[in-house]
Design a protein around this motif. Structure first.
Motif, PDB file in Angstrom:
ATOM      1  N   GLN A 153       0.965  -1.141   0.018  1.00  0.00           N
ATOM      2  CA  GLN A 153      -0.006  -0.118  -0.006  1.00  0.00           C
ATOM      3  C   GLN A 153       0.781   1.212   0.066  1.00  0.00           C
ATOM      4  O   GLN A 153       1.438   1.503   0.906  1.00  0.00           O
ATOM      5  CB  GLN A 153      -0.954   0.078   1.386  1.00  0.00           C
ATOM      6  N   LEU A 154       0.936   2.013  -1.294  1.00  0.00           N
ATOM      7  CA  LEU A 154       1.764   3.253  -1.037  1.00  0.00           C
ATOM      8  C   LEU A 154       1.026   4.410  -0.512  1.00  0.00           C
ATOM      9  O   LEU A 154       1.913   5.059  -0.013  1.00  0.00           O
ATOM     10  CB  LEU A 154       2.097   3.364  -2.690  1.00  0.00           C
ATOM     11  N   THR A 155      -0.179   4.427  -0.847  1.00  0.00           N
ATOM     12  CA  THR A 155      -0.939   5.407  -0.087  1.00  0.00           C
ATOM     13  C   THR A 155      -2.122   4.930   0.255  1.00  0.00           C
ATOM     14  O   THR A 155      -2.501   3.667   0.294  1.00  0.00           O
ATOM     15  CB  THR A 155      -1.247   6.600  -0.950  1.00  0.00           C
TER      16      THR A 155
ATOM     17  N   ALA B 189       0.768  -1.133  -4.997  1.00  0.00           N
ATOM     18  CA  ALA B 189       1.582  -1.877  -6.085  1.00  0.00           C
ATOM     19  C   ALA B 189       1.461  -3.132  -5.738  1.00  0.00           C
ATOM     20  O   ALA B 189       1.458  -3.682  -4.898  1.00  0.00           O
ATOM     21  CB  ALA B 189       2.809  -1.020  -5.997  1.00  0.00           C
ATOM     22  N   THR B 190       1.505  -3.975  -7.000  1.00  0.00           N
ATOM     23  CA  THR B 190       1.349  -5.496  -6.936  1.00  0.00           C
ATOM     24  C   THR B 190       2.629  -5.833  -7.789  1.00  0.00           C
ATOM     25  O   THR B 190       2.944  -5.506  -8.821  1.00  0.00           O
ATOM     26  CB  THR B 190      -0.185  -6.026  -7.352  1.00  0.00           C
ATOM     27  N   LEU B 191       2.758  -7.250  -7.578  1.00  0.00           N
ATOM     28  CA  LEU B 191       3.751  -7.876  -8.431  1.00  0.00           C
ATOM     29  C   LEU B 191       3.244  -9.646  -8.103  1.00  0.00           C
ATOM     30  O   LEU B 191       3.084  -9.970  -6.905  1.00  0.00           O
ATOM     31  CB  LEU B 191       5.217  -7.778  -7.972  1.00  0.00           C
TER      32      LEU B 191
ATOM     33  N   TYR C 136      -5.863   1.431  -7.972  1.00  0.00           N
ATOM     34  CA  TYR C 136      -6.291   2.840  -7.054  1.00  0.00           C
ATOM     35  C   TYR C 136      -7.476   2.593  -6.926  1.00  0.00           C
ATOM     36  O   TYR C 136      -8.471   2.161  -7.873  1.00  0.00           O
ATOM     37  CB  TYR C 136      -6.080   3.883  -8.326  1.00  0.00           C
ATOM     38  N   ARG C 137      -7.979   2.888  -5.730  1.00  0.00           N
ATOM     39  CA  ARG C 137      -9.257   2.711  -5.115  1.00  0.00           C
ATOM     40  C   ARG C 137      -9.825   3.980  -4.687  1.00  0.00           C
ATOM     41  O   ARG C 137      -9.127   4.690  -3.859  1.00  0.00           O
ATOM     42  CB  ARG C 137      -9.373   1.704  -3.977  1.00  0.00           C
TER      43      ARG C 137
END
Length: 248
Positions: free
Chosen positions: A179-181, A186-188, A246-247
């Motif tokens: 969780q960046l913000t 970001a996912t991998l 993004y949510r």
């Protein structure tokens, strides 16, 4: 063949996989508590959930191999040329019921998603074999002639062949997220798919040929080679994906 014939051979292979599906998901269990982090002994809050999935799965695999030979006579007493094309095309269409389990674990800014699915159903197999030979002989009448067969795609195996086979398609997905913000993650991830009982073009190219059937045919009543026979194999797909979510 020096002083007899010269030319070139070109081979083009293509492969395209696509799929679709829809699912109903049901929450089966949730869990939360505190555990120690892998890289330090600090306890931190986590939450986890398990969902069951049931739905429909469609997959389609289209592949082809095209072989083209452009041959020119180098004998001045026997001028001419051959343009030979052999084409092998396969299509697999899967329709089935898909069952799966989704596990998600959240700890701090990190998320881990594990998804396993198993689809069971029918694969419609289609093999299409076609060919063409164009000869140019200035000493003949007519000089240019076209035949509806090649060398590996001959009169003995040209056609469209179809059948249905039972197949299973298990799939495994592993996705790590950060969780960046508050809204951006970001996912991998990694995906692996196995598909049983498919047909592929390379498996239906037979090198057991009868030269007497090459166009123009010398003995059409001779041994009918190459012959056609369905040949099942397994298909594996593996991939790595990266993304931003993004949510709002």
């Amino acid at each position: 063949y020096p002083e007899v014939v010269a030319g070139s051979v070109a081979v083009v292979a293509s492969s395209r996989l696509r799929g679709a599906g829809f699912y109903f998901r049901r929450l089966r269990r949730t869990e939360e508590g505190c555990t120690n982090w892998l890289f330090c002994g600090c306890p931190e809050h986590f939450c986890a959930r398990i969902e069951r999935m049931v739905g429909y799965r469609f997959l389609e695999l289209d592949e082809s191999v095209t072989i083209r030979e452009a041959l020119v006579s180098t004998d001045p007493d026997r001028p001419g040329s051959f343009d030979i094309t052999d084409h092998f095309d396969t299509r697999n269409q899967f329709n089935g019921v898909d069952l799966g389990i989704l596990y998600r674990r959240t700890r701090g800014c990190w998320t881990l998603d594990l998804l396993t699915k198993l689809a069971i159903g029918n694969t419609r197999q289609t093999v299409t074999i076609s060919g063409q030979t164009i000869t140019n002989d200035p000493q003949a009448d007519p000089a240019v002639e076209t035949y509806g067969q090649g060398i590996l795609a001959g009169s003995s195996n040209i056609g469209v062949y179809r059948r249905d086979e039972f197949s299973v398609v298990p799939e495994f997905n592993l996705t790590l997220g950060y969780q960046l913000t508050d809204r951006l993650r970001a996912t991998l991830g990694y995906t692996g798919i196995y598909w049983s009982n498919v047909v592929r073009p390379g498996d239906h190219i037979s090198l057991d040929v009868n030269p007497l059937l090459f166009p123009p045919q010398v003995d059409p009543t001779g041994a009918q080679r190459p012959a056609f026979a369905f040949d099942n194999t397994d298909y594996w797909v593996q991939g790595i994906n990266a993304g931003l979510e993004y949510r709002w």
